[in-house]
Design a protein around this motif. Structure first.
Motif, PDB file in Angstrom:
ATOM      1  N   VAL A  26      -5.947   0.407   5.189  1.00 59.74           N
ATOM      2  CA  VAL A  26      -5.049  -0.714   5.466  1.00 59.74           C
ATOM      3  C   VAL A  26      -5.397  -1.358   6.801  1.00 59.74           C
ATOM      4  O   VAL A  26      -5.402  -2.588   6.929  1.00 59.74           O
ATOM      5  N   SER A  40       5.225  -0.368   2.165  1.00 63.04           N
ATOM      6  CA  SER A  40       4.640   0.888   1.680  1.00 63.04           C
ATOM      7  C   SER A  40       5.698   1.891   1.221  1.00 63.04           C
ATOM      8  O   SER A  40       5.398   3.074   1.087  1.00 63.04           O
ATOM      9  N   SER A  50       0.855  -1.184   0.000  1.00 61.87           N
ATOM     10  CA  SER A  50       0.000   0.000   0.000  1.00 61.87           C
ATOM     11  C   SER A  50       0.891   1.233   0.000  1.00 61.87           C
ATOM     12  O   SER A  50       2.097   1.142  -0.228  1.00 61.87           O
ATOM     13  N   ILE A 103      -2.812   4.257   3.884  1.00 59.31           N
ATOM     14  CA  ILE A 103      -2.660   3.888   5.302  1.00 59.31           C
ATOM     15  C   ILE A 103      -3.287   4.950   6.192  1.00 59.31           C
ATOM     16  O   ILE A 103      -4.052   4.643   7.116  1.00 59.31           O
ATOM     17  N   ILE A 105       3.660  -5.632   5.947  1.00 56.71           N
ATOM     18  CA  ILE A 105       3.273  -4.450   5.174  1.00 56.71           C
ATOM     19  C   ILE A 105       4.483  -3.876   4.442  1.00 56.71           C
ATOM     20  O   ILE A 105       5.573  -3.757   5.013  1.00 56.71           O
TER      21      ILE A 105
END
Length: 382
Positions: A47, A65, A37, A42, A63
């Motif tokens: 998320v 990002s 993401s 976020i 995760i």
């Protein structure tokens, strides 16, 4: 009889459908999910919602990002290293075209190795990819259903087009609720991207009756809803229709490919780090003018899809109404500016034009374009 292929993932559509992300990931065999993401998504809270649904079915998560709005090759390489080190066995993306393209590109490197530019072009992926679930947060890229991944090559300063059936995700979850947190400018730019997908896939040399259905529906939905979606970000009817438009345009271009507009915007995006949809808005009307002699009846039908009255017009006159309709829409959503205002300088045009000739999207443009033709279009778009 012509023979054609048509590929699409399983699609889950509707408000609240993000709740299906955990069950979907589990169903494709995930035990630990690599969730891609970006910081905006976020911060918007999507998320956390996705993590809740993933954890609820017993899945572990990691995760990633570390990516930008026009994702770069080195961001993908870092993501692939992170994926391999984390022990994940499936990939989920929650976000717009950038997280989705990074997720796909990470899947390529994690399973096939090498450098990302090894896979530039069509059908160069040889090994199976990890299973993927995609949940878009914008109505534009259509990457959740496409066989494309578009990543900036930072050395050559251009966007690489990677095209393969392997890149079609296993499951696409399209929840219009996620569009609520986009601002008006992003809604306009992503909507313009979806509109360009619809138009270019409809006039593509690889268009088929199946892609035509999706392309025309996308154009109609965008013409009727994009202005509303930009004016009122809380208009869920407009948001839902734009989510459907982006989805159907994605299905169309994934199978029919695109044209000169995208071949050119990929170069602008790679050089200037400009939002893709804004570059499309600057270039699309001029490419339509160039392509008009090759398929005036198709452009006349686009005019009809945009809401223009073409009942008493000839093919060419009706086709010009399509270009007029596009320019009106671009002005109404606040994207009527040239490439010069985005930072493009005349001295860049020859290199960008040569690079555009090598973009896979140019292969299906309805009219053959030389480097001189592309230079002229760039100059008109300034």
């Amino acid at each position: 009889m012509n023979i054609s292929k048509f590929v699409a993932p399983e699609i889950i559509f509707g408000q609240g459908s993000l709740s299906q992300i955990g069950e979907s990931a589990a169903r494709i065999g995930a035990s630990k999910v690599f969730l891609v993401s970006d910081e905006d998504v976020i911060n918007a809270g999507w998320v956390d919602k996705a993590l809740h649904y993933l954890h609820a079915v017993g899945l572990e998560t990691e995760i990633y990002s570390s990516l930008t709005s026009n994702p770069k090759d080195f961001e993908v390489s870092e993501g692939a290293r992170h994926y391999l080190a984390s022990g994940c066995d499936a990939i989920v993306a929650v976000g717009g075209g950038s997280p989705t393209d990074v997720a796909k590109a990470v899947a390529i490197l994690a399973s096939n190795g090498g450098e990302l530019r090894d896979y530039e072009g069509i059908n160069r992926i040889s090994r199976p990819l990890p299973p993927m679930v995609i949940a878009p947060s914008t109505a534009g890229a259509g990457s959740e259903v496409s066989q494309f991944a578009i990543i900036v090559d930072t050395e050559r300063k251009l966007k690489m087009s990677i095209i393969s059936k392997s890149l079609v995700p296993d499951i696409a979850i399209v929840d219009p609720e996620l569009l609520r947190t986009k601002d008006a400018k992003l809604a306009a730019a992503t909507g313009m991207d979806a509109l360009t997908h619809g138009i270019e896939s409809y006039v593509s040399l690889a268009a088929t009756p199946l892609t035509d259905i999706h392309a025309c529906k996308a154009i109609q939905l965008i013409a009727a809803n994009l202005r509303r979606a930009v004016a009122d970000r809380g208009d869920m009817e407009a948001n839902t229709n734009m989510a459907m438009a982006s989805l159907t345009a994605g299905i169309a271009f994934s199978n029919a490919i695109l044209g000169a507009t995208h071949a050119m915007t990929h170069q602008v995006d790679g050089l200037l780090d400009q939002h893709h949809g804004e570059a499309n808005a600057s270039i699309l009307p001029h490419v339509m003018e160039f392509n008009l002699p090759a398929c005036p009846e198709r452009f006349k039908h686009i005019a009809w899809s945009l809401g223009k009255d073409v009942r008493n017009t000839g093919a060419e006159e009706g086709a010009w109404l399509a270009i007029e309709g596009i320019r009106e829409l671009i002005a109404d959503i606040g994207l009527a500016k040239g490439l010069g205002a985005m930072g493009l300088r005349e001295e860049f045009i020859p290199l960008l034009s040569r690079n555009a000739l090598n973009d896979a999207c140019l292969v299906t443009n309805p009219r053959n374009a030389t480097v001189e033709d592309i230079e002229k279009i760039f100059r008109k778009a300034m």
